[in-house]
Design an enzyme around this catalytic site. Structure first.
Site, PDB file in Angstrom:
ATOM      1  NE  ARG A 250      -7.770 -50.907 -21.446  1.00  0.00           N
ATOM      2  CZ  ARG A 250      -7.650 -49.672 -21.916  1.00  0.00           C
ATOM      3  NH1 ARG A 250      -6.648 -49.349 -22.703  1.00  0.00           N
ATOM      4  NH2 ARG A 250      -8.543 -48.757 -21.600  1.00  0.00           N
TER       5      ARG A 250
ATOM      6  CD  GLU B 117      -1.534 -30.082 -18.921  1.00  0.00           C
ATOM      7  OE1 GLU B 117      -2.263 -30.300 -19.906  1.00  0.00           O
ATOM      8  OE2 GLU B 117      -1.666 -30.670 -17.836  1.00  0.00           O
TER       9      GLU B 117
ATOM     10  CE1 TYR C 214      -9.228 -34.081 -12.592  1.00  0.00           C
ATOM     11  CE2 TYR C 214     -10.591 -36.033 -12.751  1.00  0.00           C
ATOM     12  CZ  TYR C 214      -9.883 -35.023 -13.347  1.00  0.00           C
ATOM     13  OH  TYR C 214      -9.840 -34.916 -14.711  1.00  0.00           O
TER      14      TYR C 214
ATOM     15  NE  ARG D  29      -7.684 -39.058 -12.876  1.00  0.00           N
ATOM     16  CZ  ARG D  29      -7.130 -38.125 -12.110  1.00  0.00           C
ATOM     17  NH1 ARG D  29      -7.471 -38.036 -10.851  1.00  0.00           N
ATOM     18  NH2 ARG D  29      -6.244 -37.290 -12.599  1.00  0.00           N
TER      19      ARG D  29
ATOM     20  NE  ARG E 206      -1.759 -33.294 -19.863  1.00  0.00           N
ATOM     21  CZ  ARG E 206      -2.785 -33.855 -19.259  1.00  0.00           C
ATOM     22  NH1 ARG E 206      -3.115 -35.100 -19.527  1.00  0.00           N
ATOM     23  NH2 ARG E 206      -3.498 -33.201 -18.368  1.00  0.00           N
TER      24      ARG E 206
HETATM   25  P1  FAD Z   1     -15.525 -25.470 -13.051  1.00  0.00           P
HETATM   26  O1  FAD Z   1     -15.602 -25.887 -14.476  1.00  0.00           O
HETATM   27  O2  FAD Z   1     -14.207 -25.238 -12.457  1.00  0.00           O
HETATM   28  O3  FAD Z   1     -16.455 -24.205 -12.857  1.00  0.00           O
HETATM   29  C1  FAD Z   1     -16.452 -23.416 -11.707  1.00  0.00           C
HETATM   30  C2  FAD Z   1     -16.774 -21.995 -12.113  1.00  0.00           C
HETATM   31  O4  FAD Z   1     -16.967 -21.217 -10.934  1.00  0.00           O
HETATM   32  C3  FAD Z   1     -15.664 -21.314 -12.888  1.00  0.00           C
HETATM   33  O5  FAD Z   1     -16.150 -20.845 -14.133  1.00  0.00           O
HETATM   34  C4  FAD Z   1     -15.223 -20.156 -11.991  1.00  0.00           C
HETATM   35  O6  FAD Z   1     -14.859 -18.990 -12.703  1.00  0.00           O
HETATM   36  C5  FAD Z   1     -16.480 -19.931 -11.175  1.00  0.00           C
HETATM   37  N1  FAD Z   1     -16.222 -19.285  -9.880  1.00  0.00           N
HETATM   38  C6  FAD Z   1     -15.352 -19.696  -8.924  1.00  0.00           C
HETATM   39  N2  FAD Z   1     -15.375 -18.844  -7.882  1.00  0.00           N
HETATM   40  C7  FAD Z   1     -16.283 -17.884  -8.179  1.00  0.00           C
HETATM   41  C8  FAD Z   1     -16.745 -16.723  -7.495  1.00  0.00           C
HETATM   42  N3  FAD Z   1     -16.259 -16.367  -6.310  1.00  0.00           N
HETATM   43  N4  FAD Z   1     -17.683 -15.946  -8.097  1.00  0.00           N
HETATM   44  C9  FAD Z   1     -18.166 -16.265  -9.331  1.00  0.00           C
HETATM   45  N5  FAD Z   1     -17.749 -17.369 -10.016  1.00  0.00           N
HETATM   46  C10 FAD Z   1     -16.834 -18.162  -9.447  1.00  0.00           C
HETATM   47  N6  FAD Z   1     -13.113 -33.633 -17.183  1.00  0.00           N
HETATM   48  C11 FAD Z   1     -13.362 -34.607 -18.083  1.00  0.00           C
HETATM   49  O7  FAD Z   1     -14.421 -35.227 -18.012  1.00  0.00           O
HETATM   50  N7  FAD Z   1     -12.462 -34.903 -19.072  1.00  0.00           N
HETATM   51  C12 FAD Z   1     -11.282 -34.241 -19.203  1.00  0.00           C
HETATM   52  O8  FAD Z   1     -10.506 -34.519 -20.113  1.00  0.00           O
HETATM   53  C13 FAD Z   1     -10.995 -33.193 -18.280  1.00  0.00           C
HETATM   54  N8  FAD Z   1      -9.839 -32.507 -18.371  1.00  0.00           N
HETATM   55  C14 FAD Z   1      -9.591 -31.510 -17.475  1.00  0.00           C
HETATM   56  C15 FAD Z   1      -8.417 -30.790 -17.599  1.00  0.00           C
HETATM   57  C16 FAD Z   1      -8.152 -29.745 -16.721  1.00  0.00           C
HETATM   58  C17 FAD Z   1      -6.882 -28.955 -16.851  1.00  0.00           C
HETATM   59  C18 FAD Z   1      -9.073 -29.457 -15.668  1.00  0.00           C
HETATM   60  C19 FAD Z   1      -8.793 -28.353 -14.687  1.00  0.00           C
HETATM   61  C20 FAD Z   1     -10.238 -30.185 -15.546  1.00  0.00           C
HETATM   62  C21 FAD Z   1     -10.519 -31.213 -16.442  1.00  0.00           C
HETATM   63  N9  FAD Z   1     -11.692 -31.923 -16.366  1.00  0.00           N
HETATM   64  C22 FAD Z   1     -11.954 -32.923 -17.262  1.00  0.00           C
HETATM   65  C23 FAD Z   1     -12.678 -31.639 -15.304  1.00  0.00           C
HETATM   66  C24 FAD Z   1     -13.743 -30.659 -15.768  1.00  0.00           C
HETATM   67  O9  FAD Z   1     -13.173 -29.414 -16.083  1.00  0.00           O
HETATM   68  C25 FAD Z   1     -14.730 -30.518 -14.610  1.00  0.00           C
HETATM   69  O10 FAD Z   1     -15.288 -31.746 -14.263  1.00  0.00           O
HETATM   70  C26 FAD Z   1     -15.868 -29.663 -14.915  1.00  0.00           C
HETATM   71  O11 FAD Z   1     -15.433 -28.434 -15.417  1.00  0.00           O
HETATM   72  C27 FAD Z   1     -16.622 -29.505 -13.600  1.00  0.00           C
HETATM   73  O12 FAD Z   1     -17.144 -28.375 -13.499  1.00  0.00           O
HETATM   74  P2  FAD Z   1     -17.427 -27.568 -12.177  1.00  0.00           P
HETATM   75  O13 FAD Z   1     -18.710 -26.900 -12.485  1.00  0.00           O
HETATM   76  O14 FAD Z   1     -17.349 -28.358 -10.940  1.00  0.00           O
HETATM   77  O15 FAD Z   1     -16.193 -26.552 -12.072  1.00  0.00           O
HETATM   78  N1  UDP Z   2       0.371 -40.387 -15.114  1.00  0.00           N
HETATM   79  C1  UDP Z   2       1.724 -40.624 -15.279  1.00  0.00           C
HETATM   80  N2  UDP Z   2       2.236 -40.700 -16.538  1.00  0.00           N
HETATM   81  C2  UDP Z   2       1.484 -40.539 -17.641  1.00  0.00           C
HETATM   82  C3  UDP Z   2       0.103 -40.295 -17.487  1.00  0.00           C
HETATM   83  C4  UDP Z   2      -0.423 -40.220 -16.202  1.00  0.00           C
HETATM   84  O1  UDP Z   2       2.438 -40.730 -14.300  1.00  0.00           O
HETATM   85  O2  UDP Z   2       2.006 -40.616 -18.769  1.00  0.00           O
HETATM   86  C5  UDP Z   2      -0.164 -40.346 -13.733  1.00  0.00           C
HETATM   87  C6  UDP Z   2      -0.070 -38.933 -13.132  1.00  0.00           C
HETATM   88  O3  UDP Z   2       0.187 -39.055 -11.749  1.00  0.00           O
HETATM   89  C7  UDP Z   2      -1.461 -38.395 -13.373  1.00  0.00           C
HETATM   90  C8  UDP Z   2      -2.321 -39.642 -13.179  1.00  0.00           C
HETATM   91  O4  UDP Z   2      -1.534 -40.704 -13.738  1.00  0.00           O
HETATM   92  O5  UDP Z   2      -1.800 -37.377 -12.444  1.00  0.00           O
HETATM   93  C9  UDP Z   2      -3.667 -39.580 -13.852  1.00  0.00           C
HETATM   94  O6  UDP Z   2      -3.509 -39.324 -15.231  1.00  0.00           O
HETATM   95  P1  UDP Z   2      -4.542 -38.483 -16.074  1.00  0.00           P
HETATM   96  O7  UDP Z   2      -4.144 -38.532 -17.504  1.00  0.00           O
HETATM   97  O8  UDP Z   2      -5.920 -38.914 -15.699  1.00  0.00           O
HETATM   98  O9  UDP Z   2      -4.251 -37.012 -15.518  1.00  0.00           O
HETATM   99  P2  UDP Z   2      -4.944 -35.653 -15.923  1.00  0.00           P
HETATM  100  O10 UDP Z   2      -5.325 -35.727 -17.368  1.00  0.00           O
HETATM  101  O11 UDP Z   2      -6.130 -35.529 -15.049  1.00  0.00           O
HETATM  102  O12 UDP Z   2      -3.907 -34.633 -15.676  1.00  0.00           O
END
Ligand code: FAD
Ligand code: UDP
Length: 394
Positions: free
Chosen positions: A179, A311, A359, A175, A288
């Site tokens: 560069r 985090e 993911y 991911r 981070r």
């Molecule tokens: P979710 O957003 O997880 O939604 C699922 C929902 O289902 C939740 O609200 C939960 O409460 C509900 N649920 C689960 N079980 C039940 C149940 N039994 N009954 C009722 N409700 C229920 N994507 C990016 O593009 N850029 C980013 O920078 C990025 N950063 C992220 C950082 C973190 C820490 C995480 C965890 C994810 C990140 N993502 C990011 C991914 C992004 O959050 C997801 O792609 C997006 O939220 C997808 O949504 P989803 O609908 O699949 O799941």
């Molecule tokens: N990663 C790392 N060092 C960094 C940034 C990322 O080793 O400084 C690795 C780590 O394994 C991470 C993966 O690259 O899970 C993908 O990074 P990303 O920033 O996409 O992770 P996320 O934001 O989803 O936690």
């Protein structure tokens, strides 16, 4: 219950399905969430004292090269011209991340040209030349050579996943771009930005439709009007919760990683000068620090305070929020068994990050929901096609 379709989970996957079904097909859709808000993990709110928008479940950066998704999301929000850039603090020195010519030259105290740097990295990755690594450790060394891997990736990944990088799939590290120029943008996508008036305004506009009923604080597995036993067999269900939970963990628990976020409000204007600083050394427990004011330099935030979040990462236990699929080989065989079970469920489709154990970035969740709508939901409601899961639909 007065609904034609029940969507379990109000993250981007569930909301996209609900919005399309309600707007294009005029269906009555009930969207359940066990949380007190919609939007899943993309939910954000303004921190009380400072008014700075914080992403409650970790920083969310929107980026996509999918033109259909870009057109779709722009129906609900405008985007700023934010471009994500990350720095990483290794042994008391700050480097640009992802690894680019700036990182390489700073690390080796050199002034190499792109081709000289390529040659050096190729030598340092020589032990894996000509192989096709399937695990993160070997893939990482092949991409950037052992010294850079050990400084910036090995321990960061260890802290983040608490799993030997040899047991993690190679695609996690793929991911990150590498560069051989000084471009330190984190993402390569054609479109990138943050919602001008915040994630929650965007999410609320998606659900703002008289055909959509939002039912909060409601778990699909509890009894009640929208509980599993009342709903299944009555109307089609789109399930976006954890797939193992749906089947009562019959094939075993899939492993997930969760994060803990420690928020702090500091009485200074700027803590770290950038939105995200990574900490790749093993001595620092967190992975981070996010400083949320930097996601919106265009906003007129207070200069008297700033909000940071440290985090920490760990394995999810039952009761924790499952955030990232760990996806070891053991998990993959359990997932195959869950996919077989999912194929046997009538009128239930599994989607989203938790429902597919994949993911998915936001644009991927939205894109796959649009495909599920076109290929399964619309043909079912307009032409009577059977609503069948291909196992677990991504
Ligand atoms: P979710 O957003 O997880 O939604 C699922 C929902 O289902 C939740 O609200 C939960 O409460 C509900 N649920 C689960 N079980 C039940 C149940 N039994 N009954 C009722 N409700 C229920 N994507 C990016 O593009 N850029 C980013 O920078 C990025 N950063 C992220 C950082 C973190 C820490 C995480 C965890 C994810 C990140 N993502 C990011 C991914 C992004 O959050 C997801 O792609 C997006 O939220 C997808 O949504 P989803 O609908 O699949 O799941
Ligand atoms: N990663 C790392 N060092 C960094 C940034 C990322 O080793 O400084 C690795 C780590 O394994 C991470 C993966 O690259 O899970 C993908 O990074 P990303 O920033 O996409 O992770 P996320 O934001 O989803 O936690």
């Amino acid at each position: 219950m007065n609904a034609d379709l029940v969507v379990v989970g109000s993250g981007f996957f569930g909301l996209t399905i609900a919005e399309r079904a309600a707007t294009e097909l005029g269906l009555k859709v009930a969207v359940l969430d066990r949380r007190h808000h919609i939007g899943g993990n993309a939910y954000s709110e303004n921190e009380e004292k400072t008014g700075i928008e914080v992403h409650r479940y970790g920083a969310h950066l929107f980026h996509t090269s999918n033109e259909r998704v870009w057109e779709y999301v722009n129906r609900f929000t405008k985007f700023t011209n934010y471009q994500h850039k990350v720095y990483t603090s290794h042994k008391g020195e700050v480097y640009p991340m992802p690894i680019n010519l700036g990182t390489i030259n700073q690390f080796f105290r050199a002034a190499m040209s792109p081709s000289e740097a390529r040659q050096l990295i190729a030598e340092q990755a020589g032990e894996l030349a000509g192989t096709d690594p399937q695990n993160l450790n070997d893939k990482g060394i092949q991409l950037i050579g052992r010294p850079l891997y050990e400084a910036f990736i090995k321990h960061y990944t260890g802290k983040q996943w608490q799993t030997d990088p040899k047991d993690l799939p190679a695609e996690i590290i793929s991911r990150l771009p590498v560069r051989y120029n000084y471009d330190n943008r984190y993402f390569n996508d054609a479109h990138e930005g943050l919602p001008v008036d915040g994630y929650t305004a965007w999410i609320e506009r998606m659900a703002d439709n008289p055909n959509i009923e939002v039912v909060l604080n409601t778990d699909f597995f509890d009894d009640g009007e929208f509980g599993r036993s009342s709903v299944l067999g009555q109307v089609p269900v789109i399930y976006t919760g954890p797939v193992d939970r749906y089947f009562d963990y019959a094939e075993g628990d899939l492993s997930w990683r969760t994060i803990d976020l420690e928020e702090e409000v500091l009485p200074i204007e700027d803590f770290q000068g950038c939105p995200v600083m990574n900490y790749p050394d093993p001595e620092t427990a967190f992975t981070r620090i996010h400083e949320f004011r930097h996601f919106h330099p265009e906003r007129d935030y207070t200069k008297d305070a700033t909000v940071i979040m440290r985090e920490f990462s760990r394995f999810a236990e039952k009761g924790d929020e499952p955030y990232y699929p760990v996806n070891t080989s053991d998990d993959r065989s359990k997932l195959l068994a869950y996919r077989d079970l999912a194929r046997g469920e009538k009128s239930v489709l599994f989607g989203g990050r938790l429902g597919t154990y994949k993911y998915l970035d936001m644009h991927m969740a939205i894109g796959s929901a649009l495909s599920m709508f076109d290929n399964k939901i619309k043909p079912h409601f307009t032409g009577g096609a059977k609503l069948e899961s291909g196992g677990v639909d991504a």
